[in-house]
Design a protein around this motif. Sequence first.
Motif, PDB file in Angstrom:
ATOM      1  N   TRP A   1     -18.684 -25.017  15.732  1.00  0.00           N
ATOM      2  CA  TRP A   1     -18.856 -23.742  16.454  1.00  0.00           C
ATOM      3  C   TRP A   1     -19.273 -22.700  15.423  1.00  0.00           C
ATOM      4  O   TRP A   1     -18.482 -22.284  14.582  1.00  0.00           O
ATOM      5  CB  TRP A   1     -17.544 -23.385  17.153  1.00  0.00           C
TER       6      TRP A   1
ATOM      7  N   TRP B   1     -14.475 -12.592  24.651  1.00  0.00           N
ATOM      8  CA  TRP B   1     -13.841 -13.697  23.933  1.00  0.00           C
ATOM      9  C   TRP B   1     -12.684 -14.327  24.700  1.00  0.00           C
ATOM     10  O   TRP B   1     -12.301 -15.458  24.414  1.00  0.00           O
ATOM     11  CB  TRP B   1     -13.382 -13.219  22.553  1.00  0.00           C
TER      12      TRP B   1
ATOM     13  N   VAL C   1     -13.776 -17.646  26.046  1.00  0.00           N
ATOM     14  CA  VAL C   1     -14.205 -18.702  25.119  1.00  0.00           C
ATOM     15  C   VAL C   1     -13.433 -20.008  25.298  1.00  0.00           C
ATOM     16  O   VAL C   1     -14.040 -21.088  25.307  1.00  0.00           O
ATOM     17  CB  VAL C   1     -14.135 -18.198  23.660  1.00  0.00           C
ATOM     18  N   PRO C   2     -12.093 -19.991  25.449  1.00  0.00           N
ATOM     19  CA  PRO C   2     -11.390 -21.269  25.625  1.00  0.00           C
ATOM     20  C   PRO C   2     -11.934 -22.087  26.798  1.00  0.00           C
ATOM     21  O   PRO C   2     -12.123 -23.303  26.686  1.00  0.00           O
ATOM     22  CB  PRO C   2      -9.935 -20.842  25.853  1.00  0.00           C
TER      23      PRO C   2
ATOM     24  N   LEU D   1     -15.686 -23.347  25.866  1.00  0.00           N
ATOM     25  CA  LEU D   1     -15.689 -24.432  24.895  1.00  0.00           C
ATOM     26  C   LEU D   1     -14.988 -25.677  25.444  1.00  0.00           C
ATOM     27  O   LEU D   1     -15.390 -26.813  25.154  1.00  0.00           O
ATOM     28  CB  LEU D   1     -15.018 -23.991  23.590  1.00  0.00           C
TER      29      LEU D   1
ATOM     30  N   ARG E   1      -8.541 -14.829  19.288  1.00  0.00           N
ATOM     31  CA  ARG E   1      -9.480 -15.719  19.988  1.00  0.00           C
ATOM     32  C   ARG E   1      -9.334 -17.164  19.504  1.00  0.00           C
ATOM     33  O   ARG E   1      -9.232 -18.098  20.309  1.00  0.00           O
ATOM     34  CB  ARG E   1     -10.914 -15.224  19.743  1.00  0.00           C
ATOM     35  N   ASP E   2      -9.315 -17.333  18.190  1.00  0.00           N
ATOM     36  CA  ASP E   2      -9.252 -18.696  17.638  1.00  0.00           C
ATOM     37  C   ASP E   2      -7.923 -19.376  17.962  1.00  0.00           C
ATOM     38  O   ASP E   2      -7.877 -20.587  18.210  1.00  0.00           O
ATOM     39  CB  ASP E   2      -9.489 -18.663  16.127  1.00  0.00           C
TER      40      ASP E   2
ATOM     41  N   VAL F   1      -8.202 -20.542  21.552  1.00  0.00           N
ATOM     42  CA  VAL F   1      -9.082 -21.711  21.651  1.00  0.00           C
ATOM     43  C   VAL F   1      -8.357 -22.959  21.156  1.00  0.00           C
ATOM     44  O   VAL F   1      -8.413 -24.023  21.787  1.00  0.00           O
ATOM     45  CB  VAL F   1     -10.385 -21.477  20.859  1.00  0.00           C
TER      46      VAL F   1
END
Length: 481
Positions: free
Chosen positions: A5, A77, A80-81, A84, A109-110, A113
């Motif tokens: 990513w 964001w 995003v999960p 992805l 965010r990370d 995810v």
Amino acid sequence: MHLIWLRTDLRLHDNTALAAACQRGPTVAVYLISPDQWQAHDDAPCKVDFWLRNLQSLSQALGKLNIPLLIRHAATWDLVPEVLGKLCRELSIETVHVNDEYGIHETRRDADVARALEADGVTFHRYLDQLLFQPGSVLTKTGTYFQVYSQFRKVCYERLHSALPRLVATPNAQAPLPIGSDPVPQQVAGFATPGETLRALWPAGEKEARRRLEQFCDEQISHYKDERDFPAQPGTSQLSAYLAAGVLSPRQCLHAALQHNQGEFESGNVGVVTWINELLWREFYKHILVGYPRVSRHRAFRPETEAVAWRNAPEDLAAWQQARTGLPIIDAAMRQLVETGWMHNRLRMVVAMFLTKNLLVDWREGERFFMRHLIDGDLAANNGGWQWSSSTGTDSAPYFRIFSPLSQSEKFDGQGRFIKQWLPQLAGLNKKEVHNPNAVGGLFGVTDYPPRIVDLKKSRERALAAFRSLPSRQAVGGVYE
């Protein structure tokens, strides 16, 4: 199948997450278009355009290695999960690889995810890449993050002497996959495409970034300490946009500099040492983001400075933004920013101190305006610079140290070359008059240049009074340079 990513790491060479993914087996790359999030973060249109142009270049380079680049959309964001997760299910992805980012929103965010993917059985791998040292590994003896740059730098030097970060090998071509690359959009809604003049100043791609780095090291780095403060001279590397987008890594910069200084950090060529110190300033401000997350929340690093009585002065702010202050060095710098997406570092300090001290306008107004125009906009560096100039930040200028725009102009643009480049209406003035055209009276005045919007002496006293009134401040004599 494995997924890289891509975020602010738009390069093939020395890319930690990309190399790690490719070592595990067949790899696909993805980039997320997030316009609402970019607008919330005040990302500049010229910066978004620069990302897209570099993404197009990277897509071609990845294509030669048979690594498809997919484009997906997640307006914000928090989506995003889901985005992805869907992609990982479609492609039967086993692992996702990312290079760490450090703002509070990026970190959140990370983490979201990682939780979502691991619930689906997909492992999430994070790597140190845009920094030389892992945040949390360079600490004081009491285990806290450094607040003073010189102390931080000393520990960094000790670490570099014992363990120099290595460059990461570029992946080899993999067997072709039955997946095609997506076209990279030319434009994203909400972000106007900049003019060709600006774009031509910032060609995209790793080849250009590395060419600039090599040229700087070959021709300019030895003179960096002596020439970096003079905006009319090509004394700086102008690599910041490539570093901010991750088209170039700090490791590549460090190794290139050391090659030109017999491997020395602290001795040898003083220009090289000075430039390496600037790389460490970049490092320092990113560590601050992690250690003191309030600076990601539009808060002052020094809590007591939240009580500064900033002026609500929309007309003064507009004059500063529109290069109508009547102070040529300020107006020329602001024109450079708006027209090129970049401003010389010395001038970033000068215009920031003018806004926050002489106009006593909240530093957050300046920080936001810069981010909305900078092609090299970076939360850590921009916030760190603004808080330094406004005396609200870590290791900041003492509140009583206030740059005089006139003195700075005379010292660093003595012939007025930079001013005349950006303010051609002042081209007829001599090297003394050009710094202060308001002082040229009668028939010799410049009729199409605005009068000065503020009295420098009175405004300086106003700033000193505002900071002296803070609870923890004590009256100190002023310094004007």
